[in-house]
Design an enzyme around this catalytic site. Structure first.
Site, PDB file in Angstrom:
ATOM      1  CE  LYS A  76      25.190  -8.545 -14.874  1.00 21.51           C
ATOM      2  NZ  LYS A  76      24.532  -8.868 -13.587  1.00 21.51           N
ATOM      3  CG  ASP A  97      23.452 -12.207 -13.975  1.00 21.66           C
ATOM      4  OD1 ASP A  97      23.591 -13.434 -13.908  1.00 21.66           O
ATOM      5  OD2 ASP A  97      24.232 -11.397 -13.428  1.00 21.66           O
ATOM      6  CE  LYS A 119      25.858 -14.511 -11.370  1.00 24.06           C
ATOM      7  NZ  LYS A 119      25.285 -13.156 -11.255  1.00 24.06           N
ATOM      8  CG  ASP A 134      15.771 -24.881  -6.360  1.00 23.04           C
ATOM      9  OD1 ASP A 134      15.694 -26.049  -5.917  1.00 23.04           O
ATOM     10  OD2 ASP A 134      15.275 -23.900  -5.780  1.00 23.04           O
ATOM     11  CB  THR A 173      34.492 -12.830 -12.398  1.00 21.76           C
ATOM     12  OG1 THR A 173      33.212 -12.214 -12.269  1.00 21.76           O
ATOM     13  CG2 THR A 173      34.626 -13.372 -13.791  1.00 21.76           C
ATOM     14  NE  ARG A 177      31.315  -3.486  -8.568  1.00 17.01           N
ATOM     15  CZ  ARG A 177      31.775  -4.445  -7.776  1.00 17.01           C
ATOM     16  NH1 ARG A 177      31.940  -4.219  -6.500  1.00 17.01           N
ATOM     17  NH2 ARG A 177      32.065  -5.636  -8.276  1.00 17.01           N
TER      18      ARG A 177
HETATM   19  O1  C5P Z   1      30.530  -4.033 -11.092  1.00 14.40           O
HETATM   20  P1  C5P Z   1      31.070  -5.195 -11.871  1.00 14.40           P
HETATM   21  O2  C5P Z   1      31.570  -4.811 -13.252  1.00 14.40           O
HETATM   22  O3  C5P Z   1      32.047  -6.038 -11.088  1.00 14.40           O
HETATM   23  O4  C5P Z   1      29.764  -6.078 -12.115  1.00 14.40           O
HETATM   24  C1  C5P Z   1      29.795  -7.349 -12.689  1.00 14.40           C
HETATM   25  C2  C5P Z   1      28.388  -7.853 -12.866  1.00 14.40           C
HETATM   26  O5  C5P Z   1      28.455  -9.144 -13.463  1.00 14.40           O
HETATM   27  C3  C5P Z   1      27.613  -8.019 -11.562  1.00 14.40           C
HETATM   28  O6  C5P Z   1      26.247  -7.699 -11.865  1.00 14.40           O
HETATM   29  C4  C5P Z   1      27.725  -9.475 -11.230  1.00 14.40           C
HETATM   30  O7  C5P Z   1      26.590  -9.973 -10.562  1.00 14.40           O
HETATM   31  C5  C5P Z   1      27.839 -10.106 -12.616  1.00 14.40           C
HETATM   32  N1  C5P Z   1      28.558 -11.383 -12.682  1.00 14.40           N
HETATM   33  C6  C5P Z   1      29.870 -11.538 -12.267  1.00 14.40           C
HETATM   34  N2  C5P Z   1      30.486 -12.758 -12.354  1.00 14.40           N
HETATM   35  C7  C5P Z   1      29.826 -13.802 -12.866  1.00 14.40           C
HETATM   36  C8  C5P Z   1      28.507 -13.660 -13.298  1.00 14.40           C
HETATM   37  C9  C5P Z   1      27.902 -12.405 -13.207  1.00 14.40           C
HETATM   38  O8  C5P Z   1      30.485 -10.566 -11.833  1.00 14.40           O
HETATM   39  N3  C5P Z   1      30.460 -14.959 -13.005  1.00 14.40           N
END
Ligand code: C5P
Length: 238
Positions: free
Chosen positions: A32, A59, A61, A64, A122, A214
């Site tokens: 991603k 991604d 998002k 606009d 999330t 992460r």
């Molecule tokens: O590090 P972590 O596992 O929390 O990363 C989650 C990834 O998913 C990040 O790149 C974040 O921008 C993306 N994301 C998210 N929640 C969403 C959409 C995308 O955490 N609803």
């Protein structure tokens, strides 16, 4: 798309991406690319990752006015990514415009990227939604409602927490994709995420795909963490 485990390449530069991917030598991954990396490296990063044979979720998002989103998607479609997204909060006109832009921008003979909508991030809790956004409904109701707007607009799925997957599947059917970030191993720090689950639970809840950042990218041993998460996600007993 076979229930992917998508690695969020949340890095600031190509150099760091290369350093990270070098540990996975030869393996074709689903990755991603989000705002952090795309805003620094631009379209070149997509070409670079495609050359290495990786599948790509772009991604960004988008959110606009419909005309702007349509034009932006027309341009992004030329990059040949597999999956991309918009915020459902932009409404049905905006989501339909995004799809039109992707259709128009996809070079002939190539596959249009799949388009999904972000329901609620999330990192958003029901309390934040109520107190800051003045949305006075339960988080589950809002997520299912946004998902149904996405489906009505012709989108192929949504980004949501795995916790909401059963409700979305019940309301909109199993074919509607649910791509779920907010994945953590039981031992991990939850960071800024609030609606989190383990890879095993995401599988049990029926998610179509998981996005992990992460827990892999910041792990002491990213490769080991990736294979542990992959096993959990694929239901392989450890
Ligand atoms: O590090 P972590 O596992 O929390 O990363 C989650 C990834 O998913 C990040 O790149 C974040 O921008 C993306 N994301 C998210 N929640 C969403 C959409 C995308 O955490 N609803």
């Amino acid at each position: 798309m076979q229930r992917p485990l998508i690695i969020a390449l949340d890095f600031p530069s190509l150099q760091e991406v290369n350093g990270f991917l070098a540990r996975f030598s030869g393996e074709h991954l689903y990755v991603k690319v989000g705002m952090e990396l795309f805003y620094q490296e631009g379209p070149a990063i997509i070409h670079h990752l495609k050359e290495q044979g990786h599948s790509i979720f772009l991604d960004l998002k988008l959110h606009d006015i419909p005309n702007t989103v349509k034009s932006a998607m027309k341009g992004l479609a030329k990059l040949g990514v597999d999956l991309t997204n918009v915020h459902c909060a932009g409404g049905t006109n905006m989501m339909e415009a995004a799809l039109e832009g992707l259709d128009q921008g996809t070079p002939s003979g190539e596959k249009r990227p799949h388009l999904i909508g972000v329901t609620q991030l999330t990192s958003t809790s029901e309390q934040l939604m109520k107190e800051q956004l003045l949305i006075d409904h339960s988080l589950n109701d809002v997520v299912v409602h946004y998902a149904s707007l996405a489906k009505r607009s012709g989108l192929e799925g949504v980004v949501c927490s795995s916790l909401e997957v059963p409700l979305i599947r019940e309301a909109l059917g199993k074919e509607f994709m649910t791509i779920t970030p907010g994945i953590r191993l039981a031992s991990d720090d939850k960071g800024d995420q609030t609606r989190i689950v383990t890879p095993e639970l995401a599988r049990e809840l029926g998610a179509s795909g998981i996005v992990v950042g992460r827990s892999i990218t910041k792990a002491v041993n990213p490769l080991e963490s990736y294979s542990r998460i992959k096993k959990g996600w694929e239901g392989v007993l450890i």
